[in-house]
Design an enzyme around this catalytic site. Structure first.
Site, PDB file in Angstrom:
ATOM      1  CG  ASP A  62      -2.083  -1.071   1.191  1.00 56.88           C
ATOM      2  OD1 ASP A  62      -2.627  -1.064   0.139  1.00 56.88           O
ATOM      3  OD2 ASP A  62      -2.242  -1.702   2.133  1.00 56.88           O
ATOM      4  NE  ARG A  70       0.952   0.020   4.441  1.00 59.69           N
ATOM      5  CZ  ARG A  70       0.323   0.545   5.147  1.00 59.69           C
ATOM      6  NH1 ARG A  70       0.381   1.386   6.140  1.00 59.69           N
ATOM      7  NH2 ARG A  70      -0.896  -0.189   5.226  1.00 59.69           N
ATOM      8  NE  ARG A 136      -6.090   5.517   2.865  1.00 55.83           N
ATOM      9  CZ  ARG A 136      -6.775   4.324   3.078  1.00 55.83           C
ATOM     10  NH1 ARG A 136      -7.419   4.107   4.018  1.00 55.83           N
ATOM     11  NH2 ARG A 136      -6.394   3.340   2.270  1.00 55.83           N
ATOM     12  CE  LYS A 166      -6.230   1.411  -1.240  1.00 56.41           C
ATOM     13  NZ  LYS A 166      -4.990   0.783  -0.751  1.00 56.41           N
ATOM     14  CG  HIS A 167     -11.267   0.482   0.487  1.00 57.37           C
ATOM     15  ND1 HIS A 167     -10.889   1.657   0.357  1.00 57.37           N
ATOM     16  CD2 HIS A 167     -10.284  -0.256   0.787  1.00 57.37           C
ATOM     17  CE1 HIS A 167      -9.548   1.872   1.046  1.00 57.37           C
ATOM     18  NE2 HIS A 167      -9.232   0.587   1.149  1.00 57.37           N
ATOM     19  CG  HIS A 179      -7.998  -0.806   9.297  1.00 60.73           C
ATOM     20  ND1 HIS A 179      -8.402   0.304   8.240  1.00 60.73           N
ATOM     21  CD2 HIS A 179      -6.918  -1.291   8.679  1.00 60.73           C
ATOM     22  CE1 HIS A 179      -7.672   0.288   7.380  1.00 60.73           C
ATOM     23  NE2 HIS A 179      -6.871  -0.666   7.304  1.00 60.73           N
ATOM     24  CG  ASP A 250      -9.234  -4.099   3.042  1.00 65.41           C
ATOM     25  OD1 ASP A 250      -7.990  -4.434   3.091  1.00 65.41           O
ATOM     26  OD2 ASP A 250      -9.954  -3.100   3.044  1.00 65.41           O
TER      27      ASP A 250
END
Length: 340
Positions: A62, A70, A136, A166-167, A179, A250
């Site tokens: 990601d 990351r 995002r 996504k998503h 999450h 996911d």
């Protein structure tokens, strides 16, 4: 076969991970910040992985930009997509030019260290209510998202990387974060189609090679989260939108997936709904249980699934030294600095 995408614990491969990556049910690997120290270390890790001679293995990350990037030290700091959306309000053509450069730069730097693809771009609406999407997303306006996603994806493609939206069908219009919660979106199907779904409708044919569904329950439409719903995956995505790319679940360890039962039950539900590959991250015992369950059931991917996933093999590759000598790399880095 080649159905599970799993993760690694650290900066190098351990013995258990070497065995897991070679299991016939494993087809993908996703990397996180804990797997990164420097570009040199990452190249060594990828070399260890490629030495296993697993031609089918896809390596993902990601790497959207903004707060979801990351790898940082040694990589260009990428802007949050919302900054491109903000620029579009006053300079639409410049925003589209920078969107293409951002997609290209993100992808070309990952390809230089032999990563196949990033799960990008985010096509959710950036509504203020959302705790997990926010900046995002390109915008709160679905038409603007479409306008900026097209050049962003074109930039990715020029760098040899396939795009995953996504998503699906949209995570940006509710507060809860899948999450840590089980989000429920109570809006009608018609409202979702006319707002959140618009980018997926517009991009599902020519631009997107993959889609990742949300762990969100759209309670007026289906009692199951979208990633486990035959209605959303089969009837809407495959039949109505005619999408023929890969569908990645996911992460099955997220709270939004827990109502489906234990980890093997979640994987089975996602695959039965139509996902081509399931992600099991941050839960090694759970990943092993999924792999063992699939093996016990003699699960085999269809030829269609194999063809869809093959599109995610990264194309072309410059070394980091070659990339540093490329004028477009310097142009892209300099151009995107204005968004900091």
């Amino acid at each position: 076969m080649h159905t599970v995408m799993l993760d690694l614990q650290g900066l190098t491969l351990n013995t258990e991970e070497k065995e897991l990556l070679q299991h016939p049910q494993v087809g993908g690997l996703i990397l996180f910040t804990r797997n990164y120290k420097s570009p040199e270390q990452l190249e060594n890790l990828l070399q260890q992985i490629r030495q296993l001679k697993l031609a089918h293995l896809l390596v993902a990350v990601d790497h959207e930009g903004g707060r979801v990037q990351r790898f940082r030290e040694g990589f260009t700091r990428l802007p949050a997509l919302a900054k491109l959306g903000a620029l579009y309000q006053s300079q639409p053509e410049e925003a589209k030019r920078l969107a293409e450069l951002a997609g290209w730069l993100m992808a070309i730097e990952l390809r230089a260290v032999d990563i196949d693809f990033s799960f990008a771009p985010v096509l959710d609406l950036g509504n203020p209510i959302s705790r997990v999407i926010g900046d995002r997303a390109f915008s709160t306006d679905p038409d603007l998202i479409i306008e900026l996603s097209k050049p962003y994806i074109a930039g990715m493609r020029k760098a040899g990387m396939a795009a995953t939206g996504k998503h699906f069908p949209g995570h940006g219009s509710i507060e809860a974060d899948s999450h840590v919660d089980i989000p429920v979106d109570p809006r009608s199907y018609e409202i979702i189609v006319n707002e959140d779904l618009k980018p997926f409708i517009a991009l599902s044919h020519a631009e997107l090679a993959g889609i990742m569904p949300a762990h969100v329950i759209y309670s007026e439409v289906d009692p199951l989260p979208a990633g486990f719903s035959t209605f959303w995956i089969q009837q809407v995505l495959r039949d109505r939108l005619k999408f023929n790319g890969a569908i990645f679940s996911d992460d099955l360890s997220m709270k939004g997936a827990t109502q489906l039962g234990d980890m093997p039950a979640r994987a089975e539900a996602a695959l039965n709904a139509g996902c081509d590959m399931v992600l099991v991250c941050n839960d090694r015992i759970g990943a092993i249980s999924v792999i063992e369950d699939l093996e016990r059931r003699h699960y085999k991917s269809s030829d269609e699934t194999k063809m869809r996933l093959q599109r995610f093999r990264g194309q072309g590759k410059l070394t980091r030294t070659e990339l540093a000598q490329k004028p477009l790399w310097h142009e892209a880095k300099n151009a995107l600095q204005i968004l900091d």
